[in-house]
Design a protein around this motif. Structure first.
Motif, mmCIF file in Angstrom:
data_model
loop_
_atom_site.group_PDB
_atom_site.id
_atom_site.type_symbol
_atom_site.label_atom_id
_atom_site.label_comp_id
_atom_site.label_asym_id
_atom_site.label_seq_id
_atom_site.Cartn_x
_atom_site.Cartn_y
_atom_site.Cartn_z
ATOM 1 N N GLU A 92 1.602 11.794 -0.484
ATOM 2 C CA GLU A 92 2.640 10.785 -0.242
ATOM 3 C C GLU A 92 2.473 9.608 -1.199
ATOM 4 O O GLU A 92 3.445 9.131 -1.796
ATOM 5 C CB GLU A 92 2.586 10.288 1.204
ATOM 6 N N PHE A 93 1.243 9.127 -1.320
ATOM 7 C CA PHE A 93 0.979 7.971 -2.184
ATOM 8 C C PHE A 93 1.435 8.250 -3.607
ATOM 9 O O PHE A 93 2.150 7.437 -4.217
ATOM 10 C CB PHE A 93 -0.509 7.635 -2.158
ATOM 11 N N PHE A 94 1.055 9.408 -4.156
ATOM 12 C CA PHE A 94 1.366 9.689 -5.557
ATOM 13 C C PHE A 94 2.796 10.188 -5.758
ATOM 14 O O PHE A 94 3.331 10.087 -6.865
ATOM 15 C CB PHE A 94 0.339 10.671 -6.135
ATOM 16 N N PHE A 95 3.407 10.698 -4.710
ATOM 17 C CA PHE A 95 4.833 11.039 -4.782
ATOM 18 C C PHE A 95 5.627 9.786 -5.147
ATOM 19 O O PHE A 95 6.549 9.832 -5.969
ATOM 20 C CB PHE A 95 5.302 11.601 -3.441
ATOM 21 N N LYS A 96 5.250 8.663 -4.557
ATOM 22 C CA LYS A 96 5.946 7.402 -4.827
ATOM 23 C C LYS A 96 5.369 6.683 -6.051
ATOM 24 O O LYS A 96 6.117 6.105 -6.841
ATOM 25 C CB LYS A 96 5.886 6.506 -3.588
ATOM 26 N N PHE A 97 4.053 6.734 -6.202
ATOM 27 C CA PHE A 97 3.423 6.058 -7.343
ATOM 28 C C PHE A 97 3.951 6.604 -8.673
ATOM 29 O O PHE A 97 4.241 5.831 -9.594
ATOM 30 C CB PHE A 97 1.908 6.236 -7.272
ATOM 31 N N ASN A 98 4.094 7.911 -8.778
ATOM 32 C CA ASN A 98 4.546 8.519 -10.027
ATOM 33 C C ASN A 98 6.043 8.367 -10.254
ATOM 34 O O ASN A 98 6.549 8.763 -11.305
ATOM 35 C CB ASN A 98 4.157 10.002 -10.056
ATOM 36 N N ARG A 99 6.738 7.785 -9.277
ATOM 37 C CA ARG A 99 8.170 7.524 -9.422
ATOM 38 C C ARG A 99 8.473 6.032 -9.305
ATOM 39 O O ARG A 99 9.614 5.646 -9.043
ATOM 40 C CB ARG A 99 8.952 8.309 -8.355
ATOM 41 N N LYS A 101 7.832 1.177 -0.836
ATOM 42 C CA LYS A 101 6.625 1.244 -1.642
ATOM 43 C C LYS A 101 5.376 1.470 -0.805
ATOM 44 O O LYS A 101 4.508 2.272 -1.146
ATOM 45 C CB LYS A 101 6.493 -0.035 -2.465
ATOM 46 N N LYS A 102 5.263 0.755 0.310
ATOM 47 C CA LYS A 102 4.075 0.854 1.151
ATOM 48 C C LYS A 102 4.215 1.904 2.241
ATOM 49 O O LYS A 102 3.257 2.169 2.972
ATOM 50 C CB LYS A 102 3.766 -0.510 1.769
ATOM 51 N N GLY A 103 5.400 2.484 2.372
ATOM 52 C CA GLY A 103 5.584 3.494 3.395
ATOM 53 C C GLY A 103 5.638 2.883 4.787
ATOM 54 O O GLY A 103 5.771 1.664 4.949
ATOM 55 N N MET A 104 5.488 3.725 5.793
ATOM 56 C CA MET A 104 5.527 3.276 7.186
ATOM 57 C C MET A 104 4.577 4.121 8.012
ATOM 58 O O MET A 104 4.485 5.337 7.816
ATOM 59 C CB MET A 104 6.944 3.418 7.765
ATOM 60 N N SER A 105 3.887 3.487 8.923
ATOM 61 C CA SER A 105 3.035 4.233 9.846
ATOM 62 C C SER A 105 3.929 4.857 10.912
ATOM 63 O O SER A 105 5.091 4.464 11.093
ATOM 64 C CB SER A 105 2.019 3.310 10.502
ATOM 65 N N ALA A 106 3.384 5.820 11.647
ATOM 66 C CA ALA A 106 4.145 6.453 12.730
ATOM 67 C C ALA A 106 4.524 5.416 13.785
ATOM 68 O O ALA A 106 5.620 5.463 14.353
ATOM 69 C CB ALA A 106 3.324 7.578 13.353
ATOM 70 N N LEU A 107 3.629 4.460 14.037
ATOM 71 C CA LEU A 107 3.902 3.423 15.030
ATOM 72 C C LEU A 107 5.066 2.546 14.583
ATOM 73 O O LEU A 107 5.940 2.189 15.391
ATOM 74 C CB LEU A 107 2.660 2.568 15.250
#
Length: 224
Positions: A192-199, A19-25
């Motif tokens: 990216e945010f809305f790719f997941k938000f809308n799903r 849900k929150k994704g991941m940073s590159a780090l």
């Protein structure tokens, strides 16, 4: 360093389902990947998180703009000279069991707040039959000749509660996970945010959709 295809798919799955994704780090640390490799892979995966354009915002739609960036002395409201990243946001507000909830939503980076800046978002993301609500900003008035727009006073955000909630979610996600995003990269992060938000109701299909986007479109070539 070379990255195995299995590890690349594992990272793709994590980015499309978390849900929150991941940073590159975080990717670098979690999967023992070189930081530059993690950053480049993350950018490529973001390129696959675009909207198909098939599902425009319908029925009850709210539209407003917001800006991302630090405080600027002497710059308030819709300042055309502000260096903040300017964004237009639209979302469906659905009434369910007496409560208002957020449906699908999209956002687009804009250069300014004129009609010419705002209209492309409507053409790309808003159905012409939708009932659209905006504040009384003058640039929405000429757009109302093409769309059914009800312009009302914001009343300090009181009349745009759902939209303000979504704005805070976006800003919190950017600050909490990614800390700083340049204007050049902002649209990829919004996608990216809305790719997941809308799903959010069916996250299990996100990975499959991401793979489909890569299979049916040109490869995402990037310069490291």
């Amino acid at each position: 360093m070379k990255l195995s295809i299995l590890k690349a798919f594992e990272i793709m799955f994590a980015l499309s389902n978390r849900k929150k994704g991941m940073s590159a780090l975080e990717i670098s640390r979690t999967y023992d990947v070189n930081p530059d490799t993690a950053s480049l892979l993350r950018k490529k995966i973001q390129r696959g998180m675009f909207s198909s354009g098939k599902h425009k915002l319908k029925k009850n739609v709210y539209v407003d703009e917001f800006a991302v960036g630090g405080k600027e002395k002497g710059k308030q409201g819709r300042s055309s000279t502000s260096k903040k990243v300017k964004i237009i946001l639209g979302c469906e507000v659905v009434k369910h069991k007496g409560k208002h909830t957020l449906g699908n939503a999209y956002a687009k980076v804009i250069d300014g707040y004129s009609q010419a800046d705002l209209l492309p978002f409507f053409k790309e993301k808003v159905d012409t039959e939708a009932d659209v609500t905006t504040d009384k900003w003058s640039s929405y008035e000429p757009i109302s000749k093409q769309y059914k727009i009800n312009r009302i006073k914001s009343e300090g955000g009181v009349n745009f509660k759902e939209l303000n909630t979504l704005t805070m979610l976006i800003k919190g996600w950017l600050r909490g996970i990614h800390h700083h995003v340049s204007k050049e990269c902002m649209q990829n992060y919004l996608d990216e945010f809305f790719f997941k938000f809308n799903r959010k109701a069916f996250m299990k299909i996100s990975f499959g959709r991401l793979l489909e986007n890569f299979m049916t479109n040109k490869p995402a070539y990037l310069i490291a």
